[in-house]
Design an enzyme around this catalytic site. Structure first.
Site, PDB file in Angstrom:
ATOM      1  N   SER A 167     -58.528  34.815  14.373  1.00 50.25           N
ATOM      2  CA  SER A 167     -59.077  34.000  15.235  1.00 50.25           C
ATOM      3  C   SER A 167     -59.987  34.671  16.286  1.00 50.25           C
ATOM      4  O   SER A 167     -60.005  35.781  16.281  1.00 50.25           O
ATOM      5  CB  SER A 167     -57.861  33.436  16.256  1.00 50.25           C
ATOM      6  OG  SER A 167     -58.562  32.887  17.434  1.00 50.25           O
ATOM      7  N   TYR A 180     -50.543  35.848  20.722  1.00 49.57           N
ATOM      8  CA  TYR A 180     -51.384  35.191  19.765  1.00 49.57           C
ATOM      9  C   TYR A 180     -52.348  36.224  19.306  1.00 49.57           C
ATOM     10  O   TYR A 180     -52.560  36.360  17.981  1.00 49.57           O
ATOM     11  CB  TYR A 180     -51.544  33.797  20.126  1.00 49.57           C
ATOM     12  CG  TYR A 180     -52.418  33.190  19.023  1.00 49.57           C
ATOM     13  CD1 TYR A 180     -51.787  32.356  18.137  1.00 49.57           C
ATOM     14  CD2 TYR A 180     -53.937  33.049  19.300  1.00 49.57           C
ATOM     15  CE1 TYR A 180     -52.550  31.941  17.130  1.00 49.57           C
ATOM     16  CE2 TYR A 180     -54.728  32.294  17.919  1.00 49.57           C
ATOM     17  CZ  TYR A 180     -53.842  31.708  17.245  1.00 49.57           C
ATOM     18  OH  TYR A 180     -54.558  30.975  16.137  1.00 49.57           O
TER      19      TYR A 180
END
Length: 290
Positions: A167, A180
């Site tokens: 990401s 995350y």
């Protein structure tokens, strides 16, 4: 053709030639995790469109069966469904058994989970113990285990491609998405180390780190110049497959990465910025649920 599309096409032509790795390969199957929706679904469709049989994996069999029918009807390729919950502890022996007789050419490790849709501080996560286990199992352990299952076959054949989805959030230390983002940093470092180990054996291992893609995890943000549809993002990212061990997948996301890294962390980690981010996501969540 827009300016950005023209710029992207010219840059891509300078970065890579025709992607020979997707030429027709008799008897080869590709595997995509988290393929029931979003980026994973788009990868499965794109690989099938290039003439590959695919194995699609995710938690909900009903949804996977629907995707499998769509891929088969659209492309004529064979689709195998493996329904499994990557959050659980002991799922990989069964997966390995179901993949045992397949020659796998491409593995896309896409499955991932967001601890909280609304960004929050680490200790504010609901059911924190379970959340930590869930994120590590799904975002970290699954990628390593799938590589362990599939990499030996690629090594024996002297070719293969592994795409691990990270990401853009992992570009910097990212408060409110701490767990995350950290899991995605693992994806990047693991992939880069693995590529150094196996590059000379004919295997491409690449991290793809997108920013805005209109998926459930992003709250289905409107598609624009920066936020791409999953289909457009995957189309572009596959063209970067020979461009190095990490890519943001598209020109606009590469530019976003440069911008993000140029802003001092003192600014990005400031209370005003973090509060604004939280308020923005809450607002979008409320609008989506109306």
């Amino acid at each position: 053709m827009s300016y950005w599309t023209h710029l992207q096409n010219n840059l891509l032509k300078s970065l890579y030639s025709s992607p020979q790795w997707v030429s027709h390969r008799s008897g080869i199957t590709d595997v995509v995790t988290g393929a029931s929706e979003g980026i994973g679904r788009a990868y499965a469709f794109r690989l099938a469109e290039q003439g590959m049989n695919v194995v699609i994996m995710s938690r909900t069999k009903e949804t996977l069966d629907q995707v499998a029918n769509e891929i088969g009807n659209t492309t004529g390729q064979k689709v195998k469904v493996i329904a499994t919950d990557f959050i659980k502890e002991n799922v990989f022996s069964e997966i390995e058994e179901q993949l045992r007789d397949l020659s796998i050419g491409v593995l896309v490790n896409n499955v991932g989970v967001l601890p909280n849709f609304i960004p929050c501080q680490f200790l504010e996560c609901a059911e924190l113990d379970q959340t930590v286990t869930k994120v590590i199992n799904c975002n970290v352990k699954t990628m390593a285990k799938m590589c362990k299952i599939i990499l030996p076959g690629m090594e024996n054949r002297g070719k293969g491609v592994i795409v691990n989805i990270s990401s853009g959030i992992a570009t910097i230390p990212f408060p409110l998405y701490t767990l995350y983002a950290a899991s995605k940093v693992f994806v990047e470092r693991f992939s880069q180390g693995l590529q150094a180990e196996y590059k000379d054996k004919g295997i491409i291992i690449q991290t793809v780190a997108p920013f805005g893609v209109s998926t459930r995890l992003s709250g289905y943000q409107p598609i624009n110049m920066v936020t791409l549809s999953p289909e457009d993002f995957v189309k572009h990212s596959l063209q970067y497959i020979r461009a190095g061990d990490k890519t943001n997948g598209s020109v606009c996301h590469i530019v976003l990465g440069w911008i993000l890294q140029s802003i001092p962390l003192k600014v990005l980690h400031g209370e005003f910025v973090l509060n604004s981010l939280q308020d923005y996501v809450k607002k979008k969540t409320t609008q989506r649920n109306l």
